[in-house]
Structures are given as C-alpha cells and as structure tokens.
Design a protein around this motif. Structure first.
Motif, PDB file in Angstrom:
ATOM      1  N   ILE A  24      70.123 -38.836  29.095  1.00  0.00           N
ATOM      2  CA  ILE A  24      70.448 -39.683  27.943  1.00  0.00           C
ATOM      3  C   ILE A  24      69.889 -39.069  26.666  1.00  0.00           C
ATOM      4  O   ILE A  24      70.587 -38.964  25.650  1.00  0.00           O
ATOM      5  CB  ILE A  24      69.921 -41.120  28.155  1.00  0.00           C
ATOM      6  N   ASP A  25      68.626 -38.640  26.719  1.00  0.00           N
ATOM      7  CA  ASP A  25      67.998 -38.037  25.545  1.00  0.00           C
ATOM      8  C   ASP A  25      68.720 -36.756  25.123  1.00  0.00           C
ATOM      9  O   ASP A  25      68.922 -36.517  23.922  1.00  0.00           O
ATOM     10  CB  ASP A  25      66.523 -37.741  25.809  1.00  0.00           C
ATOM     11  N   ALA A  26      69.121 -35.951  26.094  1.00  0.00           N
ATOM     12  CA  ALA A  26      69.819 -34.689  25.787  1.00  0.00           C
ATOM     13  C   ALA A  26      71.172 -34.955  25.137  1.00  0.00           C
ATOM     14  O   ALA A  26      71.529 -34.298  24.152  1.00  0.00           O
ATOM     15  CB  ALA A  26      69.982 -33.852  27.049  1.00  0.00           C
ATOM     16  N   THR A  27      71.931 -35.913  25.668  1.00  0.00           N
ATOM     17  CA  THR A  27      73.247 -36.200  25.080  1.00  0.00           C
ATOM     18  C   THR A  27      73.094 -36.852  23.700  1.00  0.00           C
ATOM     19  O   THR A  27      73.867 -36.554  22.790  1.00  0.00           O
ATOM     20  CB  THR A  27      74.117 -37.071  26.010  1.00  0.00           C
ATOM     21  N   GLY A 151      78.834 -35.109  30.775  1.00  0.00           N
ATOM     22  CA  GLY A 151      78.949 -33.975  29.862  1.00  0.00           C
ATOM     23  C   GLY A 151      79.979 -34.145  28.765  1.00  0.00           C
ATOM     24  O   GLY A 151      80.304 -33.188  28.067  1.00  0.00           O
ATOM     25  N   SER A 152      80.482 -35.359  28.566  1.00  0.00           N
ATOM     26  CA  SER A 152      81.570 -35.547  27.608  1.00  0.00           C
ATOM     27  C   SER A 152      81.190 -35.184  26.179  1.00  0.00           C
ATOM     28  O   SER A 152      82.056 -34.794  25.386  1.00  0.00           O
ATOM     29  CB  SER A 152      82.109 -36.976  27.681  1.00  0.00           C
ATOM     30  N   VAL A 153      79.919 -35.277  25.821  1.00  0.00           N
ATOM     31  CA  VAL A 153      79.502 -34.861  24.483  1.00  0.00           C
ATOM     32  C   VAL A 153      79.846 -33.388  24.258  1.00  0.00           C
ATOM     33  O   VAL A 153      80.091 -32.962  23.125  1.00  0.00           O
ATOM     34  CB  VAL A 153      77.998 -35.137  24.254  1.00  0.00           C
ATOM     35  N   LEU A 154      79.921 -32.619  25.331  1.00  0.00           N
ATOM     36  CA  LEU A 154      80.291 -31.202  25.211  1.00  0.00           C
ATOM     37  C   LEU A 154      81.744 -31.057  24.773  1.00  0.00           C
ATOM     38  O   LEU A 154      82.099 -30.070  24.131  1.00  0.00           O
ATOM     39  CB  LEU A 154      80.039 -30.474  26.534  1.00  0.00           C
ATOM     40  N   TYR A 173      78.387 -23.799  20.819  1.00  0.00           N
ATOM     41  CA  TYR A 173      78.994 -24.614  21.869  1.00  0.00           C
ATOM     42  C   TYR A 173      78.677 -24.018  23.252  1.00  0.00           C
ATOM     43  O   TYR A 173      78.252 -24.722  24.160  1.00  0.00           O
ATOM     44  CB  TYR A 173      80.510 -24.721  21.624  1.00  0.00           C
ATOM     45  N   GLN A 174      78.874 -22.714  23.402  1.00  0.00           N
ATOM     46  CA  GLN A 174      78.632 -22.058  24.694  1.00  0.00           C
ATOM     47  C   GLN A 174      77.172 -22.172  25.115  1.00  0.00           C
ATOM     48  O   GLN A 174      76.868 -22.412  26.286  1.00  0.00           O
ATOM     49  CB  GLN A 174      79.065 -20.595  24.629  1.00  0.00           C
ATOM     50  N   GLN A 175      76.270 -22.024  24.165  1.00  0.00           N
ATOM     51  CA  GLN A 175      74.842 -22.149  24.456  1.00  0.00           C
ATOM     52  C   GLN A 175      74.509 -23.569  24.938  1.00  0.00           C
ATOM     53  O   GLN A 175      73.765 -23.755  25.896  1.00  0.00           O
ATOM     54  CB  GLN A 175      74.030 -21.797  23.212  1.00  0.00           C
ATOM     55  N   ALA A 176      75.085 -24.570  24.289  1.00  0.00           N
ATOM     56  CA  ALA A 176      74.838 -25.962  24.676  1.00  0.00           C
ATOM     57  C   ALA A 176      75.377 -26.257  26.072  1.00  0.00           C
ATOM     58  O   ALA A 176      74.726 -26.938  26.871  1.00  0.00           O
ATOM     59  CB  ALA A 176      75.460 -26.913  23.659  1.00  0.00           C
ATOM     60  N   VAL A 177      76.559 -25.732  26.384  1.00  0.00           N
ATOM     61  CA  VAL A 177      77.154 -25.939  27.711  1.00  0.00           C
ATOM     62  C   VAL A 177      76.269 -25.317  28.788  1.00  0.00           C
ATOM     63  O   VAL A 177      75.967 -25.947  29.809  1.00  0.00           O
ATOM     64  CB  VAL A 177      78.586 -25.354  27.770  1.00  0.00           C
ATOM     65  N   THR A 178      75.854 -24.091  28.560  1.00  0.00           N
ATOM     66  CA  THR A 178      75.007 -23.400  29.538  1.00  0.00           C
ATOM     67  C   THR A 178      73.710 -24.167  29.772  1.00  0.00           C
ATOM     68  O   THR A 178      73.323 -24.430  30.919  1.00  0.00           O
ATOM     69  CB  THR A 178      74.720 -21.959  29.073  1.00  0.00           C
ATOM     70  N   ALA A 179      73.037 -24.549  28.696  1.00  0.00           N
ATOM     71  CA  ALA A 179      71.769 -25.276  28.822  1.00  0.00           C
ATOM     72  C   ALA A 179      71.956 -26.613  29.544  1.00  0.00           C
ATOM     73  O   ALA A 179      71.153 -26.981  30.412  1.00  0.00           O
ATOM     74  CB  ALA A 179      71.159 -25.497  27.439  1.00  0.00           C
TER      75      ALA A 179
END
Length: 191
Positions: A24-27, A151-154, A173-179
């Motif tokens: 929750i905190d990450a999104t 992961g919908s925020v992605l 964007y790619q960095q956020a998806v990977t993390a």
C-alpha cells in the motif's frame, strides 16, 4: 480505496499485514510521485486527450465510472469518453471516435486486436492519434495494469511515459516496474 481495503484484507487473511502495508505504501508513493511530476507539466500545457479501447472490441470504451478512467487521469490525460453515462463499457461508433479526435489511442492490455490493425484501418486514417502514430497498447505481459490489480499504478506510470515522456521517462517507468516486481513478487521482469 477498494484496492487498499482488499490488500489489507488479504494481508490479514494470510498473516502478512506488514507486506500488505508495504505494498500500500509503495503504490501510494508511486501515485504521489507521479502527481508531483505531472503537476509542473500540466501547469504549462493542456492534457492530451485519450481514447481507451476495450479488450474484446476497439469500439468499447470506459466512461467516468470505470477504473480505466482514473488510470488515464492519473497519467495526466483526459478521457474523451468522460461524458458517457454508462456504468460499464460503452459501445461507440467510428463517427463518435472521429468526433472526439483523440490525441492518443490506447489499447487494453488483453485486446483482441492490435496496434497495427488500428493504424491500418482506413476509416481511422483522419483520426489525429492515427495520423501521428500515437496508438499504443498497455503492457500486459505480467498482469493487466488496466484492471484494478496491485500493480495497476504501473499502468498509470507507463501511460504517463507515453503522454509526457519529457517528464516521466520510459527509463523511470522501467525502473519502477523492476523494483515493484522484485520486491512484491520476487522476480525481475523482462520489460
């Protein structure tokens, strides 16, 4: 809000409340960072207009009561179908789409048609998005980000990288998806 409640409920049911709260905190952080990034851009320019085609039919779109509407708005776009009153997917015509004249056409992650089929459709040749080659499909290799999933925020981050690449780069964007997938799913995605 419903996604948060579901995550909290699953965290409780699986005895993993700490992980659920980290998710929750990450999104929330990704969403807040995206809002901050786009605020400066949107002060200077108008929001690009976006048409989002549904999974089974290109001429099915999401109005303001659908999750996909918020995905577009969160990415700094304006949903051309915002005036529709249907509470589910709405059917439209070529004429309606051409009248809306969207700057971008976005295909659902699991669309039964392709970007190439839209670009090759002669009846859409005069549509601004088609003329400018601004037709894209939401990535769906891992999960359908145009659905209310963890992961919908992605999906919003990806769309922002399409609509506003100068502010929200594809690399960001790619960095956020990977993390995100490394931390919460335990694997490194191929993007």
């Amino acid at each position: 809000q419903l996604m948060k409640e579901m995550t909290e409920l699953l965290g409780t049911a699986t005895y993993s409340r700490e992980t659920a709260q980290r998710l929750i905190d990450a999104t929330d952080k990704l969403s807040a960072d995206l809002r901050t990034t786009l605020a400066t851009v949107l002060e200077k320019e108008e929001k690009p207009t976006v048409y989002l085609g549904g999974n089974s039919s290109f001429f099915s779109t999401a109005g303001p009561s659908m999750y996909q509407h918020s995905l577009i708005e969160q990415a700094g776009g304006e949903n051309v179908a915002a005036s529709l009153s249907d509470s589910y997917w709405s059917k439209i015509s070529y004429e309606q789409l051409l009248a809306w004249a969207p700057d971008y056409i976005i295909l659902a992650a699991n669309a039964a048609y392709s970007v190439d089929s839209i670009l090759a459709d002669e009846q859409l040749a005069e549509c601004a998005a088609v003329k400018n080659g601004h037709v894209y499909q939401i990535p769906g290799q891992i999960e359908a980000w145009d659905s209310p999933v963890p992961g919908s925020v992605l999906g919003s981050l990806w769309l922002a990288s399409v609509l506003h690449p100068e502010a929200c780069s594809p690399a960001r964007y790619q960095q956020a998806v990977t993390a995100f997938y490394e931390e919460f799913y335990g694997f490194t995605p191929e993007i």
